[in-house]
Design a protein around this motif. Structure first.
Motif, mmCIF file in Angstrom:
data_model
loop_
_atom_site.group_PDB
_atom_site.id
_atom_site.type_symbol
_atom_site.label_atom_id
_atom_site.label_comp_id
_atom_site.label_asym_id
_atom_site.label_seq_id
_atom_site.Cartn_x
_atom_site.Cartn_y
_atom_site.Cartn_z
ATOM 1 N N CYS A 1 8.976 -15.360 30.735
ATOM 2 C CA CYS A 1 9.138 -15.042 29.314
ATOM 3 C C CYS A 1 8.118 -15.838 28.504
ATOM 4 O O CYS A 1 8.026 -17.054 28.654
ATOM 5 C CB CYS A 1 10.549 -15.377 28.835
ATOM 6 N N GLU B 1 10.746 -15.532 24.416
ATOM 7 C CA GLU B 1 11.076 -14.143 24.129
ATOM 8 C C GLU B 1 12.284 -13.716 24.943
ATOM 9 O O GLU B 1 12.651 -14.355 25.930
ATOM 10 C CB GLU B 1 9.895 -13.232 24.438
ATOM 11 N N SER C 1 9.691 -8.099 21.359
ATOM 12 C CA SER C 1 9.846 -7.261 22.563
ATOM 13 C C SER C 1 11.284 -6.859 22.870
ATOM 14 O O SER C 1 11.580 -5.696 23.067
ATOM 15 C CB SER C 1 9.281 -7.989 23.784
ATOM 16 N N ASP D 1 7.922 -13.320 16.270
ATOM 17 C CA ASP D 1 7.128 -12.876 17.423
ATOM 18 C C ASP D 1 7.951 -12.903 18.702
ATOM 19 O O ASP D 1 7.811 -12.033 19.559
ATOM 20 C CB ASP D 1 5.883 -13.744 17.587
ATOM 21 N N ALA D 2 8.818 -13.891 18.851
ATOM 22 C CA ALA D 2 9.642 -13.998 20.053
ATOM 23 C C ALA D 2 10.629 -12.838 20.162
ATOM 24 O O ALA D 2 10.935 -12.370 21.253
ATOM 25 C CB ALA D 2 10.407 -15.323 20.063
ATOM 26 N N ARG D 3 11.109 -12.320 19.047
ATOM 27 C CA ARG D 3 12.088 -11.226 19.049
ATOM 28 C C ARG D 3 11.440 -9.847 19.129
ATOM 29 O O ARG D 3 12.126 -8.850 19.311
ATOM 30 C CB ARG D 3 12.955 -11.303 17.801
ATOM 31 N N ALA E 1 15.793 -13.559 22.465
ATOM 32 C CA ALA E 1 14.919 -14.659 22.080
ATOM 33 C C ALA E 1 15.758 -15.861 21.680
ATOM 34 O O ALA E 1 16.840 -15.716 21.102
ATOM 35 C CB ALA E 1 14.024 -14.234 20.916
#
Length: 76
Positions: free
Chosen positions: A62, A9, A74, A70-72, A20
């Motif tokens: 991270c 992330e 936050s 999902d990684a992007r 990400a």
């Protein structure tokens, strides 16, 4: 075995920002195993304080994900 993507992330800390990114791909039985292959066995990150955390599945704090979306979520 399945081919997994391992994404980290993004972050925002002390005026610095990261987005990400795809850390790599690996063939493994589980996502946890894929993370170890990509982050440790490849030599990219080491299991050390702050480095790769095999229990929490993080790299330098991270979180690691198996997909870009999902990684992007936050920090982009």
């Amino acid at each position: 075995m399945k081919t997994w993507e391992v994404w980290s992330e993004g972050y925002s800390a002390t005026g610095d920002r990261g987005y990400a990114q795809l850390e790599g791909t690996a063939e493994a039985e589980t996502f946890s195993e894929a993370c170890r292959i990509v982050c440790v066995d490849s030599g990219k990150w080491k299991e050390q304080p702050g480095g790769f955390d095999a229990v929490g599945l993080t790299v330098w704090g991270c979180r690691l994900f198996d997909n870009e979306s999902d990684a992007r979520w936050s920090f982009g």
